[in-house]
Write a protein that holds these residues in place. Structure first.
Motif, PDB file in Angstrom:
ATOM      1  N   PRO A 158      -5.566   0.122  -4.674  1.00 50.44           N
ATOM      2  CA  PRO A 158      -6.414   0.052  -5.865  1.00 50.44           C
ATOM      3  C   PRO A 158      -7.030   1.401  -6.235  1.00 50.44           C
ATOM      4  CG  PRO A 158      -6.781  -1.880  -4.525  1.00 50.44           C
ATOM      5  CD  PRO A 158      -5.880  -0.975  -3.733  1.00 50.44           C
ATOM      6  N   ALA A 159      -7.418   2.189  -5.231  1.00 50.86           N
ATOM      7  CA  ALA A 159      -7.951   3.526  -5.515  1.00 50.86           C
ATOM      8  C   ALA A 159      -6.859   4.408  -6.120  1.00 50.86           C
ATOM      9  CB  ALA A 159      -8.503   4.157  -4.232  1.00 50.86           C
ATOM     10  N   TRP A 160      -5.644   4.316  -5.588  1.00 52.46           N
ATOM     11  CA  TRP A 160      -4.508   5.065  -6.137  1.00 52.46           C
ATOM     12  C   TRP A 160      -4.261   4.663  -7.587  1.00 52.46           C
ATOM     13  CZ3 TRP A 160       0.128   4.275  -8.456  1.00 52.46           C
ATOM     14  CH2 TRP A 160       1.073   5.290  -8.403  1.00 52.46           C
ATOM     15  N   GLU A 161      -4.294   3.370  -7.851  1.00 53.09           N
ATOM     16  CA  GLU A 161      -4.074   2.872  -9.210  1.00 53.09           C
ATOM     17  C   GLU A 161      -5.123   3.414 -10.176  1.00 53.09           C
ATOM     18  OE1 GLU A 161      -2.113  -1.499  -8.077  1.00 53.09           O
ATOM     19  OE2 GLU A 161      -4.237  -1.312  -8.582  1.00 53.09           O
ATOM     20  N   PHE A 162      -6.377   3.442  -9.736  1.00 55.37           N
ATOM     21  CA  PHE A 162      -7.438   3.913 -10.612  1.00 55.37           C
ATOM     22  C   PHE A 162      -7.272   5.392 -10.940  1.00 55.37           C
ATOM     23  CE2 PHE A 162     -11.803   5.508 -11.374  1.00 55.37           C
ATOM     24  CZ  PHE A 162     -12.086   4.769 -12.517  1.00 55.37           C
ATOM     25  N   GLY A 163      -6.857   6.195  -9.958  1.00 62.08           N
ATOM     26  CA  GLY A 163      -6.626   7.610 -10.214  1.00 62.08           C
ATOM     27  C   GLY A 163      -5.523   7.825 -11.237  1.00 62.08           C
ATOM     28  N   ALA A 164      -4.399   7.110 -11.074  1.00 64.94           N
ATOM     29  CA  ALA A 164      -3.305   7.223 -12.036  1.00 64.94           C
ATOM     30  C   ALA A 164      -3.735   6.721 -13.409  1.00 64.94           C
ATOM     31  CB  ALA A 164      -2.085   6.447 -11.536  1.00 64.94           C
ATOM     32  N   LEU A 165      -4.509   5.636 -13.420  1.00 66.77           N
ATOM     33  CA  LEU A 165      -4.972   5.060 -14.683  1.00 66.77           C
ATOM     34  C   LEU A 165      -5.876   6.033 -15.435  1.00 66.77           C
ATOM     35  CD1 LEU A 165      -5.172   2.607 -16.584  1.00 66.77           C
ATOM     36  CD2 LEU A 165      -7.083   1.788 -15.173  1.00 66.77           C
TER      37      LEU A 165
ATOM     38  N   GLY B  92       4.020  -5.534  -5.259  1.00 64.89           N
ATOM     39  CA  GLY B  92       2.704  -6.154  -5.292  1.00 64.89           C
ATOM     40  C   GLY B  92       2.087  -6.198  -6.673  1.00 64.89           C
ATOM     41  N   GLY B  93       2.705  -5.468  -7.616  1.00 61.73           N
ATOM     42  CA  GLY B  93       2.156  -5.428  -8.958  1.00 61.73           C
ATOM     43  C   GLY B  93       0.844  -4.668  -9.006  1.00 61.73           C
ATOM     44  N   TYR B  94       0.021  -4.991  -9.985  1.00 63.78           N
ATOM     45  CA  TYR B  94      -1.278  -4.348 -10.146  1.00 63.78           C
ATOM     46  C   TYR B  94      -2.282  -5.044  -9.238  1.00 63.78           C
ATOM     47  CZ  TYR B  94      -5.346  -2.335 -12.501  1.00 63.78           C
ATOM     48  OH  TYR B  94      -6.504  -1.656 -12.789  1.00 63.78           O
ATOM     49  N   LEU B  95      -2.930  -4.292  -8.330  1.00 58.96           N
ATOM     50  CA  LEU B  95      -3.729  -4.889  -7.257  1.00 58.96           C
ATOM     51  C   LEU B  95      -5.237  -4.752  -7.451  1.00 58.96           C
ATOM     52  CD1 LEU B  95      -1.663  -3.634  -4.174  1.00 58.96           C
ATOM     53  CD2 LEU B  95      -1.505  -5.848  -5.323  1.00 58.96           C
ATOM     54  N   SER B  96      -5.676  -3.890  -8.360  1.00 58.61           N
ATOM     55  CA  SER B  96      -7.108  -3.585  -8.451  1.00 58.61           C
ATOM     56  C   SER B  96      -7.960  -4.796  -8.785  1.00 58.61           C
ATOM     57  CB  SER B  96      -7.350  -2.496  -9.501  1.00 58.61           C
ATOM     58  OG  SER B  96      -6.778  -1.271  -9.104  1.00 58.61           O
TER      59      SER B  96
ATOM     60  N   SER C 165       0.807  -1.222   0.000  1.00 54.00           N
ATOM     61  CA  SER C 165       0.000   0.000   0.000  1.00 54.00           C
ATOM     62  C   SER C 165       0.842   1.274   0.000  1.00 54.00           C
ATOM     63  CB  SER C 165      -0.948   0.004   1.210  1.00 54.00           C
ATOM     64  OG  SER C 165      -1.887  -1.044   1.116  1.00 54.00           O
ATOM     65  N   LEU C 166       2.168   1.133   0.021  1.00 51.43           N
ATOM     66  CA  LEU C 166       3.024   2.318  -0.026  1.00 51.43           C
ATOM     67  C   LEU C 166       3.008   2.919  -1.431  1.00 51.43           C
ATOM     68  CD1 LEU C 166       6.108   1.051   2.037  1.00 51.43           C
ATOM     69  CD2 LEU C 166       4.259   2.559   2.815  1.00 51.43           C
ATOM     70  N   SER C 167       2.715   4.209  -1.535  1.00 50.67           N
ATOM     71  CA  SER C 167       2.644   4.860  -2.842  1.00 50.67           C
ATOM     72  C   SER C 167       4.037   4.971  -3.453  1.00 50.67           C
ATOM     73  CB  SER C 167       2.038   6.259  -2.705  1.00 50.67           C
ATOM     74  OG  SER C 167       0.745   6.190  -2.157  1.00 50.67           O
TER      75      SER C 167
ATOM     76  N   LYS D  76     -10.765  -3.780 -13.190  1.00 49.96           N
ATOM     77  CA  LYS D  76     -10.930  -4.868 -12.230  1.00 49.96           C
ATOM     78  C   LYS D  76     -11.031  -6.236 -12.888  1.00 49.96           C
ATOM     79  CE  LYS D  76     -13.055  -2.173  -8.514  1.00 49.96           C
ATOM     80  NZ  LYS D  76     -14.220  -2.066  -7.589  1.00 49.96           N
ATOM     81  N   SER D  77     -10.744  -6.297 -14.168  1.00 51.53           N
ATOM     82  CA  SER D  77     -10.864  -7.573 -14.880  1.00 51.53           C
ATOM     83  C   SER D  77      -9.692  -8.492 -14.526  1.00 51.53           C
ATOM     84  CB  SER D  77     -10.889  -7.321 -16.398  1.00 51.53           C
ATOM     85  OG  SER D  77     -10.894  -8.532 -17.109  1.00 51.53           O
TER      86      SER D  77
END
Length: 330
Positions: free
Chosen positions: A92-99, A74-78, A29-31, A138-139
């Motif tokens: 996962p929320a951080w990943e979605f924002g960057a995505l 951890g790789g891609y967690l979403s 969870s570390l950014s 999330k797929s």
């Protein structure tokens, strides 16, 4: 007696597994840290003087940001369906924002930056890359999100290679003021949405301004003139980390834009405004020392991390609007 011993063993194993999952989840969870766009480009680029090639810096930065989503701890967690990833929500929320920022830029790369006029032909690599990044985040089944994004990254690399090939004139990148302005207008709306959602961490009454400024405007269904808006307590940290991920990606994109569009920005007297935006976005990446996202009210004793983030984003958004106006001037 045996049952008691077995129960203790099961309890100990359960505690050990819980602590192990907790430690792994905390680490995952570390950014990711921010990076120096120019330095990374100079160190890793196989071509000489990469900053002199139009589009090379921004495309490379887009690739680096996208690869970070896949290669960070951890790789891609979403789309994880197994522990501990399935129990995590901040990353996962951080990943979605960057995505979301990657998706916006991919769209602008396809329809604006790589085209000189409205009648010009789309670049085939960007045409294929854009939908790859729009895969459901999330797929986990075939095709998975990671595989789709990885294919998009490979297409971006092919586009970048053609930009550096002086014998190939099919792939282009145009550092035009109007192209840059079109992308910044998308970013404005994205930041405006984040600012509103973060500000709603504290309930407030809002006047409906949807039709303001146009006496003849209509909307599909009626809505009240005033309503109370407040984010659910369960969504506070998700909104915060999504905005944090989006600003992390945007920060690097704008640093690349500063290099890529330096002549245009100086000509429009907009360079200082861009640098101010970068400074505001850097502030959004400060360390969060609290173990959880606090939601203090108004001038109360506890901090409200969402309002602090909303403040930085609002200031950056105001400067973005100013840059758009400067770029629109002749």
């Amino acid at each position: 007696m045996r049952q008691s011993i077995n129960s203790k063993r099961i309890a100990i194993v359960a505690v050990v597994i819980f602590l192990l999952f907790w430690l792994i989840g905390w680490y995952w969870s570390l950014s990711p840290d921010t990076f120096d766009v120019r330095k990374r480009l100079e160190q890793n680029s196989p071509v000489e003087n990469p900053t002199s090639i139009a589009g090379y810096t921004l495309t490379t930065t887009m690739i680096d940001v996208s690869e970070t989503l896949l290669d960070k701890p951890g790789g891609y967690l979403s789309n994880d369906v197994l522990p501990p990833g399935i129990f995590l929500d901040n990353m996962p929320a951080w990943e979605f924002g960057a995505l979301e920022m990657v998706r916006d830029l991919a769209l602008s790369m396809r329809k604006d930056f790589s085209r000189s006029q409205s009648q010009s032909i789309e670049n085939p690599y960007l045409t294929k890359a854009h939908p790859k990044f729009n895969m459901d985040h999330k797929s986990w089944a075939l095709p998975s999100s990671e595989s789709s994004y990885a294919e998009g990254i490979e297409l971006l690399k092919k586009y970048r290679d053609e930009l550096a090939n002086t014998r190939n004139s099919d792939s282009q990148f145009y550092t035009r003021a109007d192209n840059l302005r079109e992308w910044l207008k998308q970013v404005e709306k994205r930041l405006g949405s984040y600012s509103q959602r973060l500000s709603a961490s504290v309930g407030s009454a809002r006047i409906n301004t949807d039709l303001a400024g146009d006496a003849n405007a209509k909307q599909s269904t009626p809505s009240t003139n005033q309503r109370v808006v407040q984010t659910s307590w369960w969504k506070l940290d998700d909104n915060f980390y999504e905005a944090r991920g989006a600003t992390w990606a945007l920060l690097h994109f704008l640093k690349a834009v500063e290099i890529e569009f330096i002549d245009v920005l100086e000509d429009k007297n907009a360079l200082v405004s861009l640098q101010q935006i970068i400074r505001e976005l850097e502030a959004t990446q400060q360390s969060v020392f609290s173990p959880m996202i606090l939601n203090g009210s108004g001038f109360g004793m506890l901090a409200n991390h969402s309002l602090v983030m909303a403040n930085y984003i609002s200031r950056a958004n105001a400067a973005l609007i100013e840059i758009s106006e400067l770029l629109n001037q002749g």
